[in-house]
Design a protein around this motif. Structure first.
Motif, PDB file in Angstrom:
ATOM      1  N   PRO A  77       0.816  -1.217   0.000  1.00 53.40           N
ATOM      2  CA  PRO A  77       0.000   0.000   0.000  1.00 53.40           C
ATOM      3  C   PRO A  77       0.849   1.266   0.000  1.00 53.40           C
ATOM      4  N   PRO A 137      -5.102  -3.100  -3.379  1.00 55.92           N
ATOM      5  CA  PRO A 137      -5.364  -3.466  -1.991  1.00 55.92           C
ATOM      6  C   PRO A 137      -5.547  -4.969  -1.830  1.00 55.92           C
ATOM      7  N   SER A 149      -3.011  -5.364   2.982  1.00 50.95           N
ATOM      8  CA  SER A 149      -3.691  -4.233   3.599  1.00 50.95           C
ATOM      9  C   SER A 149      -4.961  -4.664   4.329  1.00 50.95           C
ATOM     10  N   GLN A 173     -13.635  -4.625   3.510  1.00 51.82           N
ATOM     11  CA  GLN A 173     -13.017  -4.297   4.799  1.00 51.82           C
ATOM     12  C   GLN A 173     -14.055  -3.601   5.682  1.00 51.82           C
ATOM     13  N   TYR A 195      -5.671   2.253   1.604  1.00 49.80           N
ATOM     14  CA  TYR A 195      -6.602   1.323   0.965  1.00 49.80           C
ATOM     15  C   TYR A 195      -7.293   1.979  -0.226  1.00 49.80           C
TER      16      TYR A 195
END
Length: 251
Positions: free
Chosen positions: A88, A124, A128, A170, A221
């Motif tokens: 990232p 991502p 991450s 996420q 992200y």
């Protein structure tokens, strides 16, 4: 140092391929410092060097507190040069370092953060997403608005639906709705990033915690999401705490 942020390098550091810029907004109550000659620039340089990030994750560029192009409520700004690297974009350590500097300067009631994300090749992946567990179970979540703006390039609105779908991978930022919201102009000239702000998408939801650490994770992200979606230009990320009082202004 200069009053106006612009591409530049500390002596002895090679020229970077991209620029990370962060502006922190809020009310700062200054505290007495043991060394009053240490300003935002010197403190950021010392902190990033102490953490082993200087010349590894970024090259020092410029920093300050007030700026004539800044919207009301600007408390501090930081600018570094970054090289292409696996993983990232280092937004999380960058904002952590900026947050540590502001804590040395005073007590900051943070209301919003703007980060200029340079075009980035990393996507991502697991590296991450797996680190998101750090932010689990820290207490009540914070309502926020997350805005991505690609300036004069229409890339962000074109991929907004795709970005929202990928955010479900996420839970540091739980996206609940999407739209378009105006944000203050960033504290640098339009030529610095393909501005002015024009093509954007906003996402409302909750952040696991209201901290530079969590905002930085989200920034890294988001940079990966934009890269994966093929956004070819710098993107201005704005994360605002909903309900916080901040006067908006334009240049």
């Amino acid at each position: 140092m200069t009053d106006e942020p612009r591409p530049g390098l500390a002596p002895g550091i090679r020229r970077p391929s991209g620029t990370l810029f962060a502006a922190l907004y809020g009310s700062l109550a200054p505290i007495p410092r043991r060394d009053p000659d240490q300003d935002a620039y010197s403190l950021f340089h010392h902190r990033s060097e102490a953490m082993g990030w200087l010349e590894v994750l970024w090259g020092m560029n410029d920093a300050g507190q007030q700026h004539p192009l800044g919207a009301p409520g600007l408390a501090g700004w930081f600018q570094v040069g970054v090289e292409p690297r696996p993983g990232p974009l280092p937004v999380q350590p960058f904002l952590r370092c900026a947050g540590d500097v502001m804590a040395r300067l005073g007590t900051l009631e943070l209301t919003a953060v703007q980060v200029l994300l340079p075009p980035h090749d990393a996507v991502p992946g697991l590296s991450s997403v797996s680190t998101a567990a750090w932010f689990g179970g820290t207490g009540p979540r914070t309502p926020v608005r997350v805005t991505l703006d690609s300036g004069q390039d229409p890339s962000i609105p074109a991929v907004a639906a795709r970005l929202r779908d990928r955010m479900a991978d996420q839970d540091v930022f739980a996206c609940e709705s999407a739209g378009v919201s105006p944000e203050p102009s960033p504290p640098f000239h339009d030529s610095f990033w393909n501005g002015p702000p024009r093509h954007s998408a906003s996402f409302h939801g909750t952040l696991a915690e209201w901290s530079a650490d969590a905002i930085g994770w989200l920034g890294g992200y988001a940079a990966g999401l934009c890269a994966d979606a093929g956004v070819p230009v710098p993107v201005l990320l704005t994360v605002s705490r909903l309900g916080a009082q901040r006067t908006k202004g334009t240049r």
